[in-house]
Scaffold this motif. Sequence first.
Motif, short mmCIF file in Angstrom:
data_model
loop_
_atom_site.label_atom_id
_atom_site.label_comp_id
_atom_site.label_asym_id
_atom_site.label_seq_id
_atom_site.Cartn_x
_atom_site.Cartn_y
_atom_site.Cartn_z
N GLY A 42 0.78 -1.23 0.00
CA GLY A 42 0.00 0.00 0.00
C GLY A 42 0.81 1.27 0.00
N VAL A 43 2.12 1.16 -0.08
CA VAL A 43 3.01 2.33 -0.08
C VAL A 43 3.48 2.59 -1.50
CG1 VAL A 43 5.22 3.23 0.75
CG2 VAL A 43 3.76 1.90 2.29
N THR A 44 3.51 3.85 -1.91
CA THR A 44 4.02 4.22 -3.22
C THR A 44 5.34 4.96 -3.08
OG1 THR A 44 2.96 6.40 -3.28
CG2 THR A 44 1.64 4.51 -4.04
N PRO A 45 6.16 5.00 -4.14
CA PRO A 45 7.40 5.78 -4.09
C PRO A 45 7.14 7.25 -3.76
CG PRO A 45 7.47 4.27 -5.93
CD PRO A 45 6.07 4.20 -5.39
N GLU A 46 6.03 7.80 -4.24
CA GLU A 46 5.72 9.20 -3.95
C GLU A 46 5.48 9.40 -2.45
OE1 GLU A 46 5.22 8.34 -8.11
OE2 GLU A 46 4.29 7.38 -6.35
N MET A 47 4.85 8.41 -1.80
CA MET A 47 4.66 8.49 -0.34
C MET A 47 6.00 8.50 0.38
SD MET A 47 1.53 5.83 0.34
CE MET A 47 -0.09 6.04 -0.40
N LEU A 48 6.93 7.68 -0.08
CA LEU A 48 8.24 7.63 0.55
C LEU A 48 8.99 8.94 0.38
CD1 LEU A 48 9.20 4.01 -0.50
CD2 LEU A 48 8.77 4.79 1.84
N ALA A 49 8.90 9.54 -0.81
CA ALA A 49 9.54 10.84 -1.02
C ALA A 49 8.93 11.88 -0.09
CB ALA A 49 9.39 11.27 -2.48
N TRP A 50 7.60 11.86 0.07
CA TRP A 50 6.95 12.78 1.01
C TRP A 50 7.45 12.54 2.42
CZ3 TRP A 50 4.20 12.45 5.47
CH2 TRP A 50 3.50 13.59 5.87
N TRP A 51 7.55 11.28 2.82
CA TRP A 51 7.97 10.94 4.18
C TRP A 51 9.36 11.48 4.49
CZ3 TRP A 51 6.67 9.82 8.86
CH2 TRP A 51 7.59 9.24 9.73
N TYR A 52 10.30 11.23 3.60
CA TYR A 52 11.67 11.66 3.88
C TYR A 52 11.80 13.17 3.92
CZ TYR A 52 13.31 6.89 3.78
OH TYR A 52 13.50 5.56 4.09
N ARG A 53 10.88 13.88 3.29
CA ARG A 53 10.88 15.34 3.39
C ARG A 53 10.14 15.84 4.62
NH1 ARG A 53 9.14 14.97 -2.28
NH2 ARG A 53 10.97 15.14 -3.63
N HIS A 54 9.35 14.97 5.27
CA HIS A 54 8.47 15.40 6.35
C HIS A 54 8.62 14.55 7.61
CE1 HIS A 54 6.53 17.09 2.73
NE2 HIS A 54 6.13 18.04 3.55
N VAL A 55 9.78 13.95 7.82
CA VAL A 55 9.98 13.21 9.07
C VAL A 55 9.80 14.12 10.29
CG1 VAL A 55 11.62 11.90 10.46
CG2 VAL A 55 11.45 11.46 8.00
N PRO A 56 10.32 15.37 10.28
CA PRO A 56 10.03 16.25 11.41
C PRO A 56 8.53 16.55 11.49
CG PRO A 56 11.84 17.11 10.07
CD PRO A 56 11.21 16.00 9.29
#
Length: 213
Positions: A42-56
């Motif tokens: 259920g995870v997409t590459p776009e979600m991962l890119a968002w996550w790494y930009r928004h961990v804080p």
Amino acid sequence: MPELPAPRPVLWPLRPQASARVSRTAADGQVRVTIEHAPLAGVTPEMLAWWYRHVPGTMMYAGTRQPRYLVWHPLDHISYEIESPGVDGGVSPGARLHITEALGRNLDTLIDIHVGVEEIDDRSATIAKRVLGSSLVRLENEYHAIGGDTRYVTHLVLGDDTVHGHLLLNKVARTKAFPERKLGPWIRHHIEEIGNLENFLPDLVRYHADNEP
């Protein structure tokens, strides 16, 4: 020595190490660990890119608002600080981060590292600690879609193919930055934290898509 925060509730089973394929190679004083994770459902590459930009930031978890970094691994993570922002003012290429985590909740295997963000997009996310222009520790995360899921491969590279690396820094990377007593626990920890993303990231991304202006 940082203080180990209280553990957060573990709402989902953490992935076992056997769920991933792990390999190591060593050459010219460098060590390379490759982890092929089980697909992230259920995870997409776009979600991962968002996550790494928004961990804080924070999120709701187990009925309370928690720092996202502490949710990512509810047992081992301690802190995630932006020391200086990247090109877009946040976590992006050029940013400097200070990351601390106690592998297996053991301060004897503490990771306390200052790294630079080198790349974040919908294909990969890379951070590295560099000394004298050489990479001491480099973490490369690569991901791509397979159906509605994502295949995720991690490369941890200790040392660099440079003059400074061959003279001294590769030995420092192997014996000081990531000695063997930390490398094994880190592999297990990393498999757990990456696997945990499928449990909360899709809902978190959808929530922000619906509520951000």
